[in-house]
Design a protein around this motif. Structure first.
Motif, PDB file in Angstrom:
ATOM      1  N   ASN A 161     -12.421  17.787   7.595  1.00 14.19           N
ATOM      2  CA  ASN A 161     -11.779  19.094   7.403  1.00 14.19           C
ATOM      3  C   ASN A 161     -10.529  19.280   8.241  1.00 14.19           C
ATOM      4  O   ASN A 161     -10.059  20.401   8.430  1.00 14.19           O
ATOM      5  N   THR A 162      -9.979  18.171   8.760  1.00 16.30           N
ATOM      6  CA  THR A 162      -8.680  18.232   9.431  1.00 16.30           C
ATOM      7  C   THR A 162      -7.738  17.242   8.754  1.00 16.30           C
ATOM      8  O   THR A 162      -8.185  16.255   8.154  1.00 16.30           O
ATOM      9  N   LEU A 163      -6.438  17.491   8.873  1.00 17.26           N
ATOM     10  CA  LEU A 163      -5.465  16.583   8.272  1.00 17.26           C
ATOM     11  C   LEU A 163      -5.547  15.194   8.900  1.00 17.26           C
ATOM     12  O   LEU A 163      -5.374  14.183   8.226  1.00 17.26           O
ATOM     13  N   GLU A 164      -5.838  15.152  10.207  1.00 18.23           N
ATOM     14  CA  GLU A 164      -5.968  13.860  10.879  1.00 18.23           C
ATOM     15  C   GLU A 164      -7.127  13.058  10.298  1.00 18.23           C
ATOM     16  O   GLU A 164      -7.000  11.847  10.056  1.00 18.23           O
ATOM     17  N   ALA A 165      -8.258  13.714  10.089  1.00 15.92           N
ATOM     18  CA  ALA A 165      -9.432  13.020   9.563  1.00 15.92           C
ATOM     19  C   ALA A 165      -9.179  12.517   8.141  1.00 15.92           C
ATOM     20  O   ALA A 165      -9.542  11.384   7.800  1.00 15.92           O
ATOM     21  N   ILE A 166      -8.549  13.357   7.312  1.00 15.28           N
ATOM     22  CA  ILE A 166      -8.259  12.962   5.936  1.00 15.28           C
ATOM     23  C   ILE A 166      -7.251  11.814   5.922  1.00 15.28           C
ATOM     24  O   ILE A 166      -7.388  10.849   5.163  1.00 15.28           O
ATOM     25  N   ALA A 167      -6.236  11.895   6.790  1.00 17.69           N
ATOM     26  CA  ALA A 167      -5.238  10.823   6.883  1.00 17.69           C
ATOM     27  C   ALA A 167      -5.897   9.506   7.275  1.00 17.69           C
ATOM     28  O   ALA A 167      -5.523   8.437   6.773  1.00 17.69           O
ATOM     29  N   ASN A 168      -6.876   9.574   8.154  1.00 18.26           N
ATOM     30  CA  ASN A 168      -7.577   8.358   8.572  1.00 18.26           C
ATOM     31  C   ASN A 168      -8.310   7.710   7.407  1.00 18.26           C
ATOM     32  O   ASN A 168      -8.344   6.476   7.274  1.00 18.26           O
ATOM     33  N   SER A 192       0.852  -1.189   0.000  1.00 18.49           N
ATOM     34  CA  SER A 192       0.000   0.000   0.000  1.00 18.49           C
ATOM     35  C   SER A 192       0.887   1.238   0.000  1.00 18.49           C
ATOM     36  O   SER A 192       1.943   1.242   0.641  1.00 18.49           O
ATOM     37  N   VAL A 193       0.466   2.268  -0.712  1.00 21.45           N
ATOM     38  CA  VAL A 193       1.252   3.501  -0.823  1.00 21.45           C
ATOM     39  C   VAL A 193       0.336   4.696  -0.560  1.00 21.45           C
ATOM     40  O   VAL A 193      -0.755   4.782  -1.125  1.00 21.45           O
ATOM     41  N   ILE A 194       0.792   5.612   0.298  1.00 21.79           N
ATOM     42  CA  ILE A 194       0.071   6.869   0.533  1.00 21.79           C
ATOM     43  C   ILE A 194       1.073   8.001   0.322  1.00 21.79           C
ATOM     44  O   ILE A 194       2.041   8.129   1.069  1.00 21.79           O
ATOM     45  N   THR A 195       0.847   8.791  -0.703  1.00 27.03           N
ATOM     46  CA  THR A 195       1.844   9.791  -1.104  1.00 27.03           C
ATOM     47  C   THR A 195       1.946  10.943  -0.111  1.00 27.03           C
ATOM     48  O   THR A 195       3.039  11.311   0.315  1.00 27.03           O
ATOM     49  N   ASN A 196       0.835  11.549   0.256  1.00 25.29           N
ATOM     50  CA  ASN A 196       0.814  12.691   1.163  1.00 25.29           C
ATOM     51  C   ASN A 196      -0.619  13.012   1.551  1.00 25.29           C
ATOM     52  O   ASN A 196      -1.561  12.422   1.006  1.00 25.29           O
ATOM     53  N   ILE A 197      -0.778  13.936   2.470  1.00 26.74           N
ATOM     54  CA  ILE A 197      -2.106  14.354   2.918  1.00 26.74           C
ATOM     55  C   ILE A 197      -2.206  15.869   2.837  1.00 26.74           C
ATOM     56  O   ILE A 197      -1.349  16.591   3.368  1.00 26.74           O
ATOM     57  N   TYR A 237       4.702  13.236   5.340  1.00 26.84           N
ATOM     58  CA  TYR A 237       3.815  13.268   6.498  1.00 26.84           C
ATOM     59  C   TYR A 237       3.987  14.596   7.221  1.00 26.84           C
ATOM     60  O   TYR A 237       4.945  15.342   6.996  1.00 26.84           O
ATOM     61  N   THR A 238       3.051  14.897   8.096  1.00 25.57           N
ATOM     62  CA  THR A 238       3.146  16.051   8.989  1.00 25.57           C
ATOM     63  C   THR A 238       3.003  15.537  10.421  1.00 25.57           C
ATOM     64  O   THR A 238       2.703  14.356  10.636  1.00 25.57           O
ATOM     65  N   PHE A 239       3.198  16.423  11.376  1.00 28.03           N
ATOM     66  CA  PHE A 239       3.090  15.982  12.776  1.00 28.03           C
ATOM     67  C   PHE A 239       1.660  15.553  13.101  1.00 28.03           C
ATOM     68  O   PHE A 239       1.435  14.768  14.017  1.00 28.03           O
ATOM     69  N   GLU A 240       0.683  16.059  12.306  1.00 32.93           N
ATOM     70  CA  GLU A 240      -0.708  15.632  12.530  1.00 32.93           C
ATOM     71  C   GLU A 240      -0.985  14.260  11.929  1.00 32.93           C
ATOM     72  O   GLU A 240      -1.778  13.485  12.483  1.00 32.93           O
TER      73      GLU A 240
END
Length: 410
Positions: A180-187, A165-170, A204-207
């Motif tokens: 509407n938060t980076l955490e929610a989108i990352a999930n 699996s690959v996740i490029t960025n958020i 990645y970010t700290f979130e």
């Protein structure tokens, strides 16, 4: 139905996000599983690399496909949206014969299963994913690279169990669906991480890092952060500065792929594949140069995260005057993206020729509030023609704001 009639039916009779936006999004995998069972679960006969992310998933998928072709593999490549023709979404990339899915196969697939599609009210994307899996199975591809359409967890492609699996960025995009938060989108993106399947994270970010770590821990998945594990930056025919991260993501993925029994990809093959992405896969619209005097670049970046990257690269260019051919779709958060755009530019406001295109007059009025000035044009082609007519050889023309603006130029 002939090919054009088949496409008309697909585009008009069933929801299609590219055309209709939010109304086409389904928060459910029921129909995807239903179609899979109906087709005899073609995905069970395939090996996959699954690619999600806010930006860069298309470039990363094409980088992977190009390298694997150079390594001698027959690759199925599924991406979206298309720029000119629907068949761009489903390709075979191989050393022998490469190309898009045939018109005949598309027509036969729809004709054969149209009653099932109507009865079960499948979306455009759901049946397109089924078409891709059926085609790749028929073609007996060695590996299929599958780009997520939107999100991950509830995307129609997420019925597969990939090798990697690959996740490029958020970044913040499609917040009406993904949060509407980076955490929610990352999930939502992390929803493609499967039990005991390794996952590569491009940026990645700290979130977002804790979200990925928690999901990987839950699924017992080895996790690799390419920005930390990969130091190499091999040359590529993909010239955008933002491709550095995509290349690192692809390199880490290929090194994991290399460890799978039955597969082998050398570093020399990676280098060769990176230099021949356009030739091998037909990828377009990524910091693509159309002319040299004036230098003319088009790019499909369309959300805040992507636009920040390309506009940063644009700032480093040398020119006398910047001419900006600019159009967007009607669900774009203009208050978020318009502050990013350079004020010292001549804007050529236009509307992509599609139902979701934002009226160019509305765009102009909104842009004026951020100090962006120019004229409104009746079409993308008219805007581009005017930019070419007005620009000196020492000027710079940029075409973008939407994938669909670039599509019309190409």
């Amino acid at each position: 139905m002939n090919y054009q009639e088949t496409l008309n039916w697909m585009f008009k009779q069933l929801p299609m996000y590219q055309q209709q936006g939010a109304s086409a999004y389904k928060e459910d995998l029921t129909n995807s599983l239903l179609l899979s069972n109906y087709l005899g679960k073609p995905e069970k006969d395939l090996k996959f690399i699954h690619v999600a992310g806010t930006n860069g998933k298309g470039s990363t998928s094409h980088l992977l496909a190009s390298v694997l072709k150079e390594a001698g593999y027959k690759v199925g490549l599924y991406t979206s949206p298309h720029l000119r023709d629907f068949r761009e979404r489903i390709k075979i990339i191989s050393p022998e014969v490469s190309g898009e899915i045939s018109e005949e196969f598309v027509c036969e697939f729809i004709s054969q299963h149209i009653d099932f599609f109507k009865t079960n009210e499948l979306s455009f994307f759901e049946m397109t994913v089924g078409l891709a899996f059926e085609y790749f199975k028929k073609e007996k591809v060695d590996i299929a690279i599958i780009e997520v359409g939107l999100g991950g967890r509830l995307d129609s492609t997420n019925i597969i169990t990939p090798l990697i699996s690959v996740i490029t960025n958020i970044g913040k995009d499609h917040v009406q669906f993904l949060g509407n938060t980076l955490e929610a989108i990352a999930n939502e993106k992390a929803g493609i991480i499967k039990k005991n399947i390794p996952v590569v994270i491009g940026e990645y970010t700290f979130e977002t890092k804790p979200v990925f770590l928690a999901k990987a821990n839950t699924t017992n998945s080895e996790i690799y952060f390419a920005s930390e594990t990969i130091s190499e930056d091999y040359p590529s025919d993909l010239k955008g500065n933002y491709q550095i991260s995509n290349k690192k993501t692809a390199i880490q993925t290929l090194r994991l792929f290399n460890a799978i029994p039955g597969f082998k990809v050398s570093e020399d093959t990676i280098k060769k594949g990176f230099c021949n992405v356009g030739k091998n896969t037909g990828l377009q619209g990524r910091w693509q140069q159309l002319n040299s005097a004036p230098k003319t670049i088009c790019d499909t970046a369309h959300n805040k995260h992507g636009l920040e990257l390309v506009l940063n690269q644009l700032e480093k260019e040398e020119f006398d005057t910047l001419h900006f051919v600019f159009g967007v779709v009607n669900d774009k958060d203009l208050d978020e993206i318009l502050p990013l755009f350079p004020k010292k530019a001549i804007y050529y406001f236009c509307k992509p020729n599609m139902p979701r295109g934002l009226d160019a007059h509305v765009l102009e009025q909104k842009a004026m509030g951020f100090g962006l000035t120019g004229k409104v044009y009746n079409s993308v082609s008219e805007a581009y023609a005017s930019a070419k007519e007005n620009a000196a050889t020492t000027d710079f023309i940029y075409i973008g704001g939407s994938t669909f603006v670039v599509a019309e130029i190409l």
